[in-house]
Design a protein around this motif. Structure first.
Motif, mmCIF file in Angstrom:
data_model
loop_
_atom_site.group_PDB
_atom_site.id
_atom_site.type_symbol
_atom_site.label_atom_id
_atom_site.label_comp_id
_atom_site.label_asym_id
_atom_site.label_seq_id
_atom_site.Cartn_x
_atom_site.Cartn_y
_atom_site.Cartn_z
ATOM 1 N N ARG A 43 0.821 -1.220 0.000
ATOM 2 C CA ARG A 43 0.000 0.000 0.000
ATOM 3 C C ARG A 43 0.850 1.262 0.000
ATOM 4 N NH1 ARG A 43 -2.734 -1.831 4.935
ATOM 5 N NH2 ARG A 43 -2.366 0.300 5.620
ATOM 6 N N PRO A 115 -3.365 -6.750 -0.492
ATOM 7 C CA PRO A 115 -4.313 -5.767 0.029
ATOM 8 C C PRO A 115 -5.594 -5.764 -0.804
ATOM 9 C CG PRO A 115 -2.161 -4.770 -0.336
ATOM 10 C CD PRO A 115 -2.116 -6.146 -0.915
ATOM 11 N N HIS A 117 -7.419 -3.320 -2.009
ATOM 12 C CA HIS A 117 -7.436 -2.418 -3.167
ATOM 13 C C HIS A 117 -6.696 -3.026 -4.337
ATOM 14 C CE1 HIS A 117 -3.268 -0.977 -3.308
ATOM 15 N NE2 HIS A 117 -3.285 -1.032 -2.004
ATOM 16 N N ASP A 118 -5.684 -3.826 -4.062
ATOM 17 C CA ASP A 118 -4.891 -4.462 -5.107
ATOM 18 C C ASP A 118 -5.721 -5.538 -5.809
ATOM 19 O OD1 ASP A 118 -2.499 -4.766 -6.555
ATOM 20 O OD2 ASP A 118 -1.929 -6.475 -5.321
#
Length: 132
Positions: A43, A115, A117-118
């Motif tokens: 992140r 993560p 968002h990934d």
């Protein structure tokens, strides 16, 4: 690249009884704390104090695992004054973790290694550090 419990740091593949590089890489990622640190650094960069607070690990534990990841050349840091900011050095690591997630799901052992968002964006490239 296992943690040498005597010295509290990672040892190279050569020292670790001739472990082949591929086995040493996967061994370096075999610890849950190191995987959590990698996921956090995906992140963006962070200081040891940030990782301690966010991951709920002892400072000595975070430092020891960062040393291991640095020894494996997966993580490095930049100094800014008296602070050190750690970051991932290899974006390919996120591709490896994505493939591992797919393999684990296919074998009935789903796991989250990256993560959110990934995974949601489809972008496997970790946040890059910015030059100061």
């Amino acid at each position: 690249m296992a943690i040498d419990s005597e010295a509290g740091r990672c040892v190279s593949a050569d020292v670790a009884a001739g472990i082949p590089p591929a086995a040493a890489l996967f061994h370096s990622l075999s610890d849950q704390a190191r995987l959590r640190i990698v996921a956090r650094l995906a992140r963006g960069e962070a200081r040891v104090v940030d990782l301690v607070g966010e991951l709920g690990l002892a400072q000595s534990t975070v430092s020891k695992h960062l040393a291991c990841l640095r020894d494996c050349r997966l993580v490095d840091y930049r100094a800014e004054g008296r602070q050190s900011f750690y970051f991932l050095t290899r974006p390919e690591l996120m591709d490896l973790l994505a493939s591992a997630e797919q393999l684990l799901t296919a074998t009935g052992h789903a796991a989250v290694l990256r993560p959110a968002h990934d995974r949601n964006s489809g972008d496997r490239t970790p946040a890059r550090r910015t030059q100061a």
